[in-house]
Design an enzyme around this catalytic site. Structure first.
Site, mmCIF file in Angstrom:
data_model
loop_
_atom_site.group_PDB
_atom_site.id
_atom_site.type_symbol
_atom_site.label_atom_id
_atom_site.label_comp_id
_atom_site.label_asym_id
_atom_site.label_seq_id
_atom_site.Cartn_x
_atom_site.Cartn_y
_atom_site.Cartn_z
ATOM 1 N N GLY A 240 -11.071 43.514 16.734
ATOM 2 C CA GLY A 240 -10.204 44.281 15.850
ATOM 3 C C GLY A 240 -9.168 45.179 16.484
ATOM 4 O O GLY A 240 -8.311 45.724 15.779
ATOM 5 N N GLU A 274 -16.193 41.408 20.297
ATOM 6 C CA GLU A 274 -15.619 40.132 19.831
ATOM 7 C C GLU A 274 -14.096 40.222 19.725
ATOM 8 O O GLU A 274 -13.528 40.011 18.655
ATOM 9 C CB GLU A 274 -16.206 39.777 18.462
ATOM 10 C CG GLU A 274 -17.716 39.706 18.414
ATOM 11 C CD GLU A 274 -18.267 39.621 16.980
ATOM 12 O OE1 GLU A 274 -17.485 39.765 16.006
ATOM 13 O OE2 GLU A 274 -19.483 39.420 16.848
ATOM 14 N N PRO A 275 -13.385 40.535 20.815
ATOM 15 C CA PRO A 275 -11.925 40.664 20.713
ATOM 16 C C PRO A 275 -11.237 39.312 20.557
ATOM 17 O O PRO A 275 -11.611 38.337 21.214
ATOM 18 C CB PRO A 275 -11.537 41.311 22.050
ATOM 19 C CG PRO A 275 -12.592 40.866 23.004
ATOM 20 C CD PRO A 275 -13.864 40.736 22.198
ATOM 21 N N GLY A 276 -10.256 39.247 19.701
ATOM 22 C CA GLY A 276 -9.467 38.019 19.529
ATOM 23 C C GLY A 276 -8.009 38.326 19.807
ATOM 24 O O GLY A 276 -7.469 38.043 20.882
ATOM 25 N N ARG A 277 -7.375 38.973 18.835
ATOM 26 C CA ARG A 277 -5.945 39.284 18.910
ATOM 27 C C ARG A 277 -5.551 39.981 20.219
ATOM 28 O O ARG A 277 -4.528 39.644 20.815
ATOM 29 C CB ARG A 277 -5.581 40.199 17.722
ATOM 30 C CG ARG A 277 -4.094 40.421 17.521
ATOM 31 C CD ARG A 277 -3.855 41.515 16.473
ATOM 32 N NE ARG A 277 -4.547 41.261 15.229
ATOM 33 C CZ ARG A 277 -4.034 40.585 14.195
ATOM 34 N NH1 ARG A 277 -2.823 40.099 14.272
ATOM 35 N NH2 ARG A 277 -4.760 40.402 13.104
ATOM 36 N N ARG A 313 2.087 34.433 9.522
ATOM 37 C CA ARG A 313 1.851 35.878 9.436
ATOM 38 C C ARG A 313 2.916 36.650 8.639
ATOM 39 O O ARG A 313 2.559 37.477 7.808
ATOM 40 C CB ARG A 313 1.681 36.495 10.835
ATOM 41 C CG ARG A 313 0.480 35.923 11.603
ATOM 42 C CD ARG A 313 0.195 36.661 12.910
ATOM 43 N NE ARG A 313 -0.177 38.033 12.654
ATOM 44 C CZ ARG A 313 0.607 39.072 12.827
ATOM 45 N NH1 ARG A 313 1.809 38.933 13.329
ATOM 46 N NH2 ARG A 313 0.188 40.279 12.524
ATOM 47 N N TYR A 317 1.126 38.320 5.504
ATOM 48 C CA TYR A 317 0.820 39.757 5.625
ATOM 49 C C TYR A 317 2.070 40.631 5.684
ATOM 50 O O TYR A 317 1.983 41.782 6.081
ATOM 51 C CB TYR A 317 0.061 40.043 6.933
ATOM 52 C CG TYR A 317 -1.106 39.174 7.284
ATOM 53 C CD1 TYR A 317 -2.222 39.112 6.445
ATOM 54 C CD2 TYR A 317 -1.141 38.469 8.482
ATOM 55 C CE1 TYR A 317 -3.321 38.346 6.806
ATOM 56 C CE2 TYR A 317 -2.233 37.710 8.848
ATOM 57 C CZ TYR A 317 -3.324 37.647 7.999
ATOM 58 O OH TYR A 317 -4.404 36.901 8.371
ATOM 59 N N CYS A 344 10.418 24.908 1.533
ATOM 60 C CA CYS A 344 10.921 25.226 0.204
ATOM 61 C C CYS A 344 10.093 26.324 -0.467
ATOM 62 O O CYS A 344 9.377 26.074 -1.444
ATOM 63 C CB CYS A 344 10.948 23.964 -0.651
ATOM 64 S SG CYS A 344 11.896 22.676 0.148
HETATM 65 C C1 LIG Z 1 -11.613 37.709 13.280
HETATM 66 C C2 LIG Z 1 -12.868 38.252 13.852
HETATM 67 C C3 LIG Z 1 -12.873 38.842 15.127
HETATM 68 C C4 LIG Z 1 -11.626 39.030 15.955
HETATM 69 O O1 LIG Z 1 -10.775 39.996 15.413
HETATM 70 P P1 LIG Z 1 -9.449 40.439 16.206
HETATM 71 O O2 LIG Z 1 -8.784 41.393 15.306
HETATM 72 O O3 LIG Z 1 -8.654 39.215 16.433
HETATM 73 O O4 LIG Z 1 -9.889 41.069 17.491
HETATM 74 C C5 LIG Z 1 -14.084 39.279 15.622
HETATM 75 N N1 LIG Z 1 -15.238 39.144 14.911
HETATM 76 C C6 LIG Z 1 -15.258 38.573 13.686
HETATM 77 C C7 LIG Z 1 -16.550 38.470 12.961
HETATM 78 C C8 LIG Z 1 -14.084 38.123 13.114
HETATM 79 O O5 LIG Z 1 -14.114 37.591 11.889
#
Ligand SMILES: *Cc1c(COP(=O)(O)O)cnc(C)c1O
Length: 422
Positions: A240, A274-277, A313, A317, A344
């Site tokens: 997050g 759990e980092p993604g972004r 995005r 959003y 379109c």
């Molecule tokens: C989407 C998600 C993440 C990653 O979130 P980011 O904002 O991309 O870091 C981590 N854990 C869970 C359960 C998610 O659904």
């Protein structure tokens, strides 16, 4: 966040490669990622975590290209998955199944079986019904499933409502107040082993306080469970952390850990994240070419070859993403444009009211496109999905071919032709 974009002789570079060269070689629209930026962003977490016992599980849904996963797996990363498809991608990329956590509100028995078979670290269970199904599925498979309950700590992450997940009204996790009773029930299940607790309060969070509030609530729960004889081995604070899209004041991973780690001092539990972004967003750009310039009265449009099917995005959003020409050595006049795609839909835009010095044929880069970019793309308007390229120093590697018409209709079938006529 590590920046591998630079300007040299009026040309944008990613690492040592001129992006114009990528655009002409691979065509547009095209996603480009910097391997060095992926590595640095991952290592920022490792460095900030120091001696803290930890497991960094990259959230695959942010960018699931197997070359991206391979890069992170080679660094020893774990993975947070939300489907069997993501599980197979991680395995294909050389990820260690013992470092996988499985999130998601609607896991099927088939997905559970496959995850049990390969031996994942744990299931992040989001409801009692899921717990029951997992217990049954593990019993049928003759094994024990490791479980972390995803709790909803009811904190406001102060982010866009579509990406806020830690409030009571969201569909995710179980109410933290009901969690003790659920843990006690789960402790009696023969094919469940309780190993942790997790939460994920939202995405693109630009303040540290909501994370700390969430952690404090998790710690209260962990201690309460300990008093009832349930000793957990890990605490998973989710992902997050936000990134720069415009000029947001975003805390660094170091800032975040400087506030989080003292909370865990003297404790035995492993910290899972759990980092993604924050790993992939700033490691990627979307390249596109201006097809036409058009004016309707006092509004100018730059019509480009990337659309909402390539990058959702802004449409989904109202996300703001920076747009810059790849070549700033232009003789055109600066004007204000809405940068729009060919789809379109009026919602099909990449940016509005942008001051740009461009002409038809010029290439543009959409910045910070490495997370929730390609993964959200679709074939809407029968548009093939974009190519993806990984840059590593002076090398370029095609990591996904642009989709062809054959790709688009694969699996479709015409009806049998009637011989009678009507
Ligand atoms: C989407 C998600 C993440 C990653 O979130 P980011 O904002 O991309 O870091 C981590 N854990 C869970 C359960 C998610 O659904």
């Amino acid at each position: 966040m590590y920046n591998t974009v630079s300007t040299q002789n009026h040309r944008l570079y990613l690492e040592d490669v001129a992006l114009e060269q990528v655009a002409t070689q691979f065509g547009t629209p095209c996603y480009v990622y910097s391997k060095a930026a992926l590595v640095k962003n991952y290592q920022a977490y490792q460095a900030a975590l120091g001696d803290q016992k930890h497991l960094i599980c990259y959230a695959v849904k942010a960018n699931s290209n197997i070359a991206v996963l391979q890069t992170l797996a080679a660094l020893g990363a774990g993975f947070d998955i939300v489907s069997a498809g993501e599980l197979e991608r991680v395995l294909m990329a050389g990820g260690d199944p013992a470092k996988i956590v499985f999130s998601g509100v609607a896991k099927t028995a088939g997905e559970m079986r496959r995850a049990l078979e390969v031996g994942i670290h744990c299931f992040n269970v989001e409801s009692e019904a899921e717990l029951d199904l997992l217990n049954r599925t593990a019993a049928e498979a003759g094994c024990v499933a490791s479980v972390s309950m995803r709790v909803n700590p009811d904190v406001d992450a102060k982010t866009h409502p579509y990406i806020s997940t830690g409030l009571k009204e969201n569909k995710f996790g179980v109410d933290i107040n009901l969690a003790p009773a659920i843990y006690e029930r789960a402790a009696k299940m023969t094919n469940i082993s309780l190993v942790g607790v997790d939460c994920h309060i939202g995405s693109q969070i630009t303040e540290i306080t909501p994370f700390i509030d969430a952690m404090d609530r998790l710690l209260l729960l962990v201690d309460q469970l300990k008093d009832h004889g349930i000793q957990l081995q890990h605490i998973d604070i989710g992902g997050g952390l936000g990134v720069h899209y415009q000029n947001e004041d975003v805390p660094s991973v170091d800032d975040y850990m400087a506030q989080l780690l003292p909370r865990l001092e003297g404790r035995q539990e492993m910290l899972v994240m759990e980092p993604g972004r924050s790993i992939t967003a700033n490691a990627g750009l979307l390249l596109t070419q201006v097809q036409f310039i058009k004016s309707n009265g006092d509004k100018n449009f730059a019509i480009v070859d990337a659309a909402m099917n390539d990058m959702l995005r802004p449409a989904l959003y109202q996300a703001w993403m920076d747009i810059q020409p790849l070549n700033t050595d232009s003789s055109s006049a600066e004007r204000q444009y809405d940068v729009v795609g060919p789809v379109c839909e009026t919602g099909d835009f990449l940016g509005k009211d942008r001051n740009l010095t461009i002409a038809a044929g010029d290439y543009l880069a959409l910045f910070s496109a490495g997370a929730y970019g390609f993964v959200m793309s679709s074939n809407y308007n029968s548009r093939g999905r974009a190519a993806e390229v990984m840059i590593d120093g002076a090398e370029t590697h095609k990591i996904r071919a642009r989709e062809t018409f054959d790709d688009l209709v694969r699996g479709e079938q015409l009806l049998p032709v009637s011989t009678e006529g009507h």
